[in-house]
Scaffold this motif. Structure first.
Motif, PDB file in Angstrom:
ATOM      1  N   MET A   1       3.444  -9.936  37.658  1.00 20.22           N
ATOM      2  CA  MET A   1       2.912  -8.545  37.743  1.00 20.22           C
ATOM      3  C   MET A   1       1.696  -8.437  36.901  1.00 20.22           C
ATOM      4  O   MET A   1       1.645  -8.896  35.920  1.00 20.22           O
ATOM      5  N   THR A   2       0.469  -8.011  37.532  1.00 22.55           N
ATOM      6  CA  THR A   2      -0.737  -8.339  36.766  1.00 22.55           C
ATOM      7  C   THR A   2      -0.930  -6.600  36.153  1.00 22.55           C
ATOM      8  O   THR A   2      -0.381  -5.888  36.331  1.00 22.55           O
ATOM      9  N   GLU A   3      -1.632  -6.895  34.704  1.00 22.23           N
ATOM     10  CA  GLU A   3      -1.773  -5.739  34.135  1.00 22.23           C
ATOM     11  C   GLU A   3      -2.962  -4.882  34.390  1.00 22.23           C
ATOM     12  O   GLU A   3      -4.166  -5.691  34.352  1.00 22.23           O
ATOM     13  N   PRO A   4      -3.053  -3.661  34.521  1.00 22.22           N
ATOM     14  CA  PRO A   4      -4.232  -2.835  35.160  1.00 22.22           C
ATOM     15  C   PRO A   4      -5.235  -3.184  33.772  1.00 22.22           C
ATOM     16  O   PRO A   4      -5.014  -3.303  32.680  1.00 22.22           O
ATOM     17  N   ARG A   5      -6.413  -3.208  34.374  1.00 26.47           N
ATOM     18  CA  ARG A   5      -7.807  -3.459  33.934  1.00 26.47           C
ATOM     19  C   ARG A   5      -8.747  -2.378  34.134  1.00 26.47           C
ATOM     20  O   ARG A   5      -8.803  -1.983  35.102  1.00 26.47           O
ATOM     21  N   LEU A   6      -9.617  -1.978  33.096  1.00 29.02           N
ATOM     22  CA  LEU A   6     -10.814  -1.043  33.420  1.00 29.02           C
ATOM     23  C   LEU A   6     -11.938  -1.789  34.171  1.00 29.02           C
ATOM     24  O   LEU A   6     -11.994  -2.884  34.097  1.00 29.02           O
ATOM     25  N   THR A   7     -12.359  -1.117  35.032  1.00 24.94           N
ATOM     26  CA  THR A   7     -13.368  -1.515  36.030  1.00 24.94           C
ATOM     27  C   THR A   7     -14.623  -1.669  35.093  1.00 24.94           C
ATOM     28  O   THR A   7     -14.925  -1.205  33.953  1.00 24.94           O
ATOM     29  N   SER A   8     -15.392  -2.755  35.703  1.00 28.86           N
ATOM     30  CA  SER A   8     -16.818  -3.023  34.775  1.00 28.86           C
ATOM     31  C   SER A   8     -17.547  -1.708  34.860  1.00 28.86           C
ATOM     32  O   SER A   8     -18.231  -1.603  33.673  1.00 28.86           O
ATOM     33  N   GLN A   9     -17.797  -0.935  35.895  1.00 29.58           N
ATOM     34  CA  GLN A   9     -18.460   0.153  35.847  1.00 29.58           C
ATOM     35  C   GLN A   9     -17.980   1.148  34.808  1.00 29.58           C
ATOM     36  O   GLN A   9     -18.873   1.786  33.955  1.00 29.58           O
ATOM     37  N   LEU A  10     -16.730   1.369  34.674  1.00 26.43           N
ATOM     38  CA  LEU A  10     -16.295   2.127  33.778  1.00 26.43           C
ATOM     39  C   LEU A  10     -16.689   1.484  32.070  1.00 26.43           C
ATOM     40  O   LEU A  10     -16.755   2.428  31.227  1.00 26.43           O
ATOM     41  N   ARG A  11     -16.558   0.177  31.997  1.00 29.46           N
ATOM     42  CA  ARG A  11     -16.798  -0.212  30.711  1.00 29.46           C
ATOM     43  C   ARG A  11     -18.184  -0.107  30.202  1.00 29.46           C
ATOM     44  O   ARG A  11     -18.849   0.037  29.044  1.00 29.46           O
ATOM     45  N   ILE A  12     -18.904  -0.249  30.997  1.00 29.69           N
ATOM     46  CA  ILE A  12     -20.427  -0.151  31.079  1.00 29.69           C
ATOM     47  C   ILE A  12     -20.743   1.476  30.654  1.00 29.69           C
ATOM     48  O   ILE A  12     -21.664   1.680  29.600  1.00 29.69           O
ATOM     49  N   SER A  13     -20.211   2.330  31.631  1.00 32.70           N
ATOM     50  CA  SER A  13     -20.391   3.730  31.209  1.00 32.70           C
ATOM     51  C   SER A  13     -19.818   4.201  29.608  1.00 32.70           C
ATOM     52  O   SER A  13     -20.440   4.939  29.083  1.00 32.70           O
ATOM     53  N   ALA A  14     -18.895   3.751  29.183  1.00 32.47           N
ATOM     54  CA  ALA A  14     -18.147   3.760  28.105  1.00 32.47           C
ATOM     55  C   ALA A  14     -19.166   3.336  27.012  1.00 32.47           C
ATOM     56  O   ALA A  14     -19.644   4.091  26.010  1.00 32.47           O
ATOM     57  N   LEU A  15     -19.715   2.002  27.078  1.00 32.95           N
ATOM     58  CA  LEU A  15     -20.687   1.590  26.186  1.00 32.95           C
ATOM     59  C   LEU A  15     -21.981   2.161  26.123  1.00 32.95           C
ATOM     60  O   LEU A  15     -22.405   2.661  24.878  1.00 32.95           O
ATOM     61  N   GLN A  16     -22.733   2.781  27.303  1.00 30.03           N
ATOM     62  CA  GLN A  16     -23.682   3.549  27.231  1.00 30.03           C
ATOM     63  C   GLN A  16     -23.286   4.881  26.511  1.00 30.03           C
ATOM     64  O   GLN A  16     -23.943   5.271  25.427  1.00 30.03           O
ATOM     65  N   LYS A  17     -22.342   5.571  26.670  1.00 22.26           N
ATOM     66  CA  LYS A  17     -21.944   6.820  26.034  1.00 22.26           C
ATOM     67  C   LYS A  17     -21.592   6.707  24.595  1.00 22.26           C
ATOM     68  O   LYS A  17     -22.210   7.467  23.673  1.00 22.26           O
ATOM     69  N   LEU A  18     -20.896   5.792  24.242  1.00 24.84           N
ATOM     70  CA  LEU A  18     -20.653   5.683  22.560  1.00 24.84           C
ATOM     71  C   LEU A  18     -22.032   5.121  21.922  1.00 24.84           C
ATOM     72  O   LEU A  18     -22.342   5.617  20.827  1.00 24.84           O
ATOM     73  N   THR A  19     -22.991   4.342  22.665  1.00 25.01           N
ATOM     74  CA  THR A  19     -24.042   4.064  22.038  1.00 25.01           C
ATOM     75  C   THR A  19     -24.931   5.224  21.928  1.00 25.01           C
ATOM     76  O   THR A  19     -25.733   5.585  20.672  1.00 25.01           O
ATOM     77  N   GLU A  20     -25.069   6.144  22.945  1.00 27.66           N
ATOM     78  CA  GLU A  20     -26.052   7.201  22.856  1.00 27.66           C
ATOM     79  C   GLU A  20     -25.658   8.341  21.868  1.00 27.66           C
ATOM     80  O   GLU A  20     -26.162   9.042  21.291  1.00 27.66           O
ATOM     81  N   ALA A  21     -24.140   8.512  21.765  1.00 24.21           N
ATOM     82  CA  ALA A  21     -23.557   9.294  20.863  1.00 24.21           C
ATOM     83  C   ALA A  21     -23.810   9.177  19.501  1.00 24.21           C
ATOM     84  O   ALA A  21     -23.978   9.819  18.700  1.00 24.21           O
ATOM     85  N   ASP A  22     -24.172   7.802  19.135  1.00 24.22           N
ATOM     86  CA  ASP A  22     -24.522   7.535  17.777  1.00 24.22           C
ATOM     87  C   ASP A  22     -25.969   7.421  17.676  1.00 24.22           C
ATOM     88  O   ASP A  22     -26.627   7.001  16.496  1.00 24.22           O
ATOM     89  N   GLY A  23     -26.823   7.881  18.555  1.00 18.95           N
ATOM     90  CA  GLY A  23     -28.214   7.837  18.406  1.00 18.95           C
ATOM     91  C   GLY A  23     -28.902   6.725  18.882  1.00 18.95           C
ATOM     92  O   GLY A  23     -30.366   6.344  18.694  1.00 18.95           O
ATOM     93  N   GLY A  24     -28.239   5.656  19.688  1.00 18.68           N
ATOM     94  CA  GLY A  24     -28.740   4.656  20.018  1.00 18.68           C
ATOM     95  C   GLY A  24     -29.444   4.671  21.308  1.00 18.68           C
ATOM     96  O   GLY A  24     -29.132   5.785  22.207  1.00 18.68           O
ATOM     97  N   PHE A  25     -29.809   3.796  21.908  1.00 14.04           N
ATOM     98  CA  PHE A  25     -30.280   3.682  23.338  1.00 14.04           C
ATOM     99  C   PHE A  25     -29.494   2.588  24.185  1.00 14.04           C
ATOM    100  O   PHE A  25     -29.439   1.665  23.655  1.00 14.04           O
ATOM    101  N   ALA A  26     -28.990   3.093  25.397  1.00  8.42           N
ATOM    102  CA  ALA A  26     -28.412   2.030  26.545  1.00  8.42           C
ATOM    103  C   ALA A  26     -29.283   1.919  27.465  1.00  8.42           C
ATOM    104  O   ALA A  26     -29.372   3.165  27.984  1.00  8.42           O
TER     105      ALA A  26
END
Length: 114
Positions: A1-26
């Motif tokens: 049985m394979t373990e569920p993984r986050l999609t690439s698009q969701l990972r990208i979105s999360a990295l963008q939001k975390l970066t921008e929340a701290d004043g950075g640019f994505a």
């Protein structure tokens, strides 16, 4: 049985939001396959010293970020050429640029996505 993984698009979105929340640019430089495309990350500190990172499987099966070494003094043009060549070979590849305030913040973002 394979373990569920986050999609690439969701990972990208999360990295963008975390970066921008701290004043950075994505900036999304290339959109890949939404479900399972590999991710190449260009990290910069205050717009300088770009470094490439790519996620690879670890021995335990988890994915961890690893620095891609092009040369000791990689320039923007060399990094751009590298990711453009990679996306021509692999159109499913995502390329995301993060510009943050410190090396510690970049390391924290990479650790949060491991």
């Amino acid at each position: 049985m394979t373990e569920p993984r986050l999609t690439s698009q969701l990972r990208i979105s999360a990295l963008q939001k975390l970066t921008e929340a701290d004043g950075g640019f994505a900036t999304l430089l290339h959109k890949g396959d939404p479900t399972s495309g590999a991710i190449l990350l260009v990290g910069q500190i205050k717009g300088r010293d770009p470094v490439l990172f790519e996620r690879y499987p670890a021995l335990d099966g988890s994915l961890t970020w690893h620095r891609v070494t092009l040369s000791l003094l990689a320039e923007d043009a060399e990094i751009t050429k590298y990711w453009k060549t990679r996306t021509r070979r692999d159109p499913d590849l995502w390329v995301l640029e993060l510009d943050v305030a410190s090396t510690e913040r970049l390391d924290g973002l990479l650790a949060a996505d491991s």
